[in-house]
Write a protein that holds these residues in place. Structure first.
Motif: not given
Length: 382
Positions: A59-88
């Motif tokens: 239940n994280i949509g098309f992202g690669r990290l859970p929503n809670k991580s937006e508050k813990t990881v650096r902003e660039p990591v969070w934004e890159l986690s929205k890229h769908a690399a490796g997903l299908g």
């Protein structure tokens, strides 16, 4: 008898044959206009799938990290986690045509990576034990559209995997199958995944299309799930990311972050070795028996002509080798290392001297397979 002339050449047609030809012509025109356009039934993965292939959480949509991580990881990591690399997404259908439509938010391409890799999708169909690539007719506009013709396949249900863009987020994804065709989404694999924490190279730069990213090649060749946590320019062995990775029940953890740890004031020898050690120790504490693979820097294609560039990867690889040897001496079990020489990227395996081309991605995947195949078999036995 009808006599006609064309550029000085005389030819004849019988009245009967002329009439027959006209009748055939008009019947053909009528039949063409009478044909109904192909209709499609549309399926939206987000309404049916709670975890896509390549995801470590549900239940994280098309992202690669859970929503809670937006508050813990650096902003660039969070934004890159929205890229769908490796997903299908995997599905089964007997439709002989498939249409994929979706939108993205970012730029369609980069100066060293085409739109098909940055923002495109890839479709594979399983034929016995082999994944066959399907060529799609594509258009990149506000809505990106791929159409796949699959009429050479038997008219039976086939398993497909649709791979998502490597360097863009994705939204409003719809899959169109010919009306009346069977279609259903398949659940994700049950095996514990290989989890890869890495850099832009792991994310997929600079593959020409999603299927040629080395993590996707690896998953396809091993027939095994892989979670891609590559973050372009931001794979820095940060404890906040390691803490998230620790939540995944993996078969193998892969740490391939050296390309983003080039020596500087903040990334000294002591700091880099500390991050390597602490990452491995944290994973081992949470997962006492899980294999951990640390990976050396694969090098730059211009390393033999640019001494400064060569010094970067040789220094990092020496630091990793020292840390690896120290951990092994302390009795650290199930710890492995993949070396630069074992990866073996050739001089023409790069796009820009740093990021691999499709050739380089293939070489990466083959090197990983040689190490990971026996480890996955061992994991399944345990």
């Amino acid at each position: 008898m009808i006599v006609a002339y064309q550029k000085g050449i005389e030819y004849t047609l019988t009245t009967k044959s002329c009439i027959i030809s006209l009748i055939i012509y008009f019947l053909t025109v009528i039949s063409v206009f009478a044909q109904k356009p192909v209709g499609y039934t549309w399926y939206e993965p987000l309404k049916s799938v709670t975890r896509f292939s390549g995801q470590g959480w549900e239940n994280i949509g098309f992202g690669r990290l859970p929503n809670k991580s937006e508050k813990t990881v650096r902003e660039p990591v969070w934004e890159l986690s929205k890229h769908a690399a490796g997903l299908g997404v995997h599905f089964e259908t007997d439709s002989d045509t498939l249409v994929i439509q979706y939108q993205v938010d970012g730029n369609l391409a980069m100066d060293h990576m085409p739109s098909t890799g940055v923002s495109g999708v890839d479709l594979y169909v399983k034929n016995n034990d082999e994944w066959l690539w399907a060529r799609g007719q594509r258009s990149f506009n506000d809505t990106i559209r791929f159409m796949f013709s699959l009429d050479a396949l038997p008219k039976v249900g086939k398993e497909y995997q649709l791979l998502f863009p490597l360097y863009n987020n994705i939204k409003n994804l719809r899959i169109g199958a010919v009306e009346g065709s069977s279609f259903h989404f398949l659940p994700p694999r049950k095996e514990k995944p290989i989890v890869v924490y890495g850099t832009s190279i792991a994310q997929g730069a600079c593959a020409s299309r999603p299927g040629m990213a080395w993590t996707n090649i690896l998953s396809r060749k091993l027939d095994y799930p892989v979670v891609n946590l590559g973050f372009s320019g931001n794979g820095k062995l940060e404890p906040e990311v390691i803490a998230l990775i620790n939540e995944i029940d993996a078969s193998i953890f892969v740490i391939d972050c050296l390309p983003n740890l080039s020596p500087n004031e903040k990334q000294s020898k002591e700091e880099v070795k500390k991050r390597i050690r602490e990452s491995a120790v944290s994973l081992r504490k949470k997962h006492p028996r899980t294999s951990i693979l640390v990976v050396q820097h694969a090098g730059y294609s211009d390393g033999n002509v640019d001494s400064g560039r060569k010094h970067i990867y040789e220094t990092l690889n020496f630091w990793l080798a020292e840390t690896f040897a120290s951990l092994k001496k302390e009795g650290f079990q199930n710890l492995y290392m993949l070396t630069k020489d074992e990866i073996g990227l050739t001089n023409d395996a790069f796009v820009d001297g740093t990021h691999p081309s499709d050739l380089g991605m293939q070489q990466y995947a083959e090197a990983y397979m040689s190490v990971l195949r026996p480890l996955t078999l061992e994991s399944e036995q345990n």
